[in-house]
Design a protein around this motif. Structure first.
Motif, PDB file in Angstrom:
ATOM      1  N   SER A  26       0.869  -1.171   0.000  1.00  0.00           N
ATOM      2  CA  SER A  26       0.000   0.000   0.000  1.00  0.00           C
ATOM      3  C   SER A  26       0.907   1.222   0.000  1.00  0.00           C
ATOM      4  CB  SER A  26      -0.883  -0.005   1.251  1.00  0.00           C
ATOM      5  OG  SER A  26      -1.649   1.163   1.328  1.00  0.00           O
ATOM      6  N   HIS A 153      -4.856  -8.859  -1.668  1.00  0.00           N
ATOM      7  CA  HIS A 153      -5.249  -8.395  -0.341  1.00  0.00           C
ATOM      8  C   HIS A 153      -5.108  -9.501   0.701  1.00  0.00           C
ATOM      9  CE1 HIS A 153      -7.825  -4.931  -2.162  1.00  0.00           C
ATOM     10  NE2 HIS A 153      -6.567  -4.576  -1.951  1.00  0.00           N
ATOM     11  N   THR A 175      -5.851  -2.722   9.152  1.00  0.00           N
ATOM     12  CA  THR A 175      -6.393  -1.806   8.148  1.00  0.00           C
ATOM     13  C   THR A 175      -5.411  -0.692   7.831  1.00  0.00           C
ATOM     14  OG1 THR A 175      -8.651  -2.256   8.895  1.00  0.00           O
ATOM     15  CG2 THR A 175      -8.313  -0.264   7.600  1.00  0.00           C
ATOM     16  N   TYR A 179      -3.835  -0.823   3.974  1.00  0.00           N
ATOM     17  CA  TYR A 179      -4.494   0.064   3.017  1.00  0.00           C
ATOM     18  C   TYR A 179      -4.023   1.504   3.205  1.00  0.00           C
ATOM     19  CZ  TYR A 179      -7.598  -3.934   2.504  1.00  0.00           C
ATOM     20  OH  TYR A 179      -8.090  -5.185   2.300  1.00  0.00           O
ATOM     21  N   PHE A 183      -8.966   4.223   2.417  1.00  0.00           N
ATOM     22  CA  PHE A 183      -9.737   2.996   2.617  1.00  0.00           C
ATOM     23  C   PHE A 183     -10.849   3.226   3.637  1.00  0.00           C
ATOM     24  CE2 PHE A 183     -10.348  -1.136   4.791  1.00  0.00           C
ATOM     25  CZ  PHE A 183     -10.751  -1.886   3.699  1.00  0.00           C
TER      26      PHE A 183
END
Length: 227
Positions: A26, A153, A175, A179, A183
């Motif tokens: 990411s 992912h 998270t 991301y 996101f």
């Protein structure tokens, strides 16, 4: 893993973003030191790639500011300068490694992978836990010698969990490191992906390699540890 790229040259910045995202990272990108400092301060990065020749706040100044803020993620500096003094100054400011432009993508990716491994306390790209082996250099996953196919992912989440095997990793932490800032933090995507990973690495449900700790997060069982 989440990487900050600070590069003022638009073409190279987008090339770096594309190359890193194609490898499952990411990426948050900034065109100058001020925006780079904001992203590095506000978001949990796993590594930063910083050009020394930035306009305004230089790469050296940016590195010093990040270290003052106790942001201890690895930093790889990019420089078009040949003088060894510039490289030394970058390292002494708090960077961990450097690449001189122009460079090959393969070398950039290898250095990033090595820095991420060292930061997590691993010397080899081969990580094992709960009967699963992940090669972070090749981004391959095996269970009992048989290769498992994961989506991008799914791989990101499993890699993060195995790098931190034995530790409780919250949904928020997953998270934020998997991301970028756009996101949807309120989605249940992480829960769905973890469920899919469980089915692929433990199809008969006998090993239970990924624990769910209610209200705390997930934990990948360490190698040799009973689930």
């Amino acid at each position: 893993m989440r990487i900050l790229v600070v590069e003022d040259e638009p073409t190279l910045r987008e090339q770096l973003r594309t190359q890193l995202e194609s490898k499952g990272y990411s990426v948050d990108a900034a065109e100058d030191g001020e925006n780079g400092l904001f992203l590095g301060r506000e978001y949990p990065m796993d590594l930063a790639v910083i050009d020394l020749g930035l306009p305004g706040m230089s790469g050296i100044e940016l590195i010093r500011e990040l270290r003052k803020l106790q942001r201890d993620f690895p930093i790889l500096i990019l420089t078009a300068r040949d003088a060894w003094q510039d490289k030394v100054e970058g390292l002494e400011s708090g960077a961990d490694d450097y690449l001189t432009k122009p460079f090959h993508t393969e070398e950039l990716l290898a250095r990033i992978n090595a820095l991420l491994r060292r930061a997590a306390g691993h010397s080899s790209p081969l990580l094992s836990a709960a009967g699963v082996e992940v090669n972070t250099a090749e981004q391959t996953v095996y269970r009992d010698g048989e290769q498992i196919s994961l989506t991008g992912h799914e791989y990101r989440i499993l890699e993060y969990l195995i790098v931190h095997a034995g530790k409780v990793v919250s949904k928020t932490e997953l998270t934020e490191h998997i991301y970028d800032q756009d996101f949807d933090r309120d989605s249940n995507v992480v829960e769905v992906l973890v469920g899919r990973i469980r089915k692929k690495i433990d199809p008969d449900g006998s090993r239970k390699p990924i624990e769910t700790l209610r209200g705390r997060g997930y934990r990948l069982v360490k190698e040799g540890e009973a689930a």
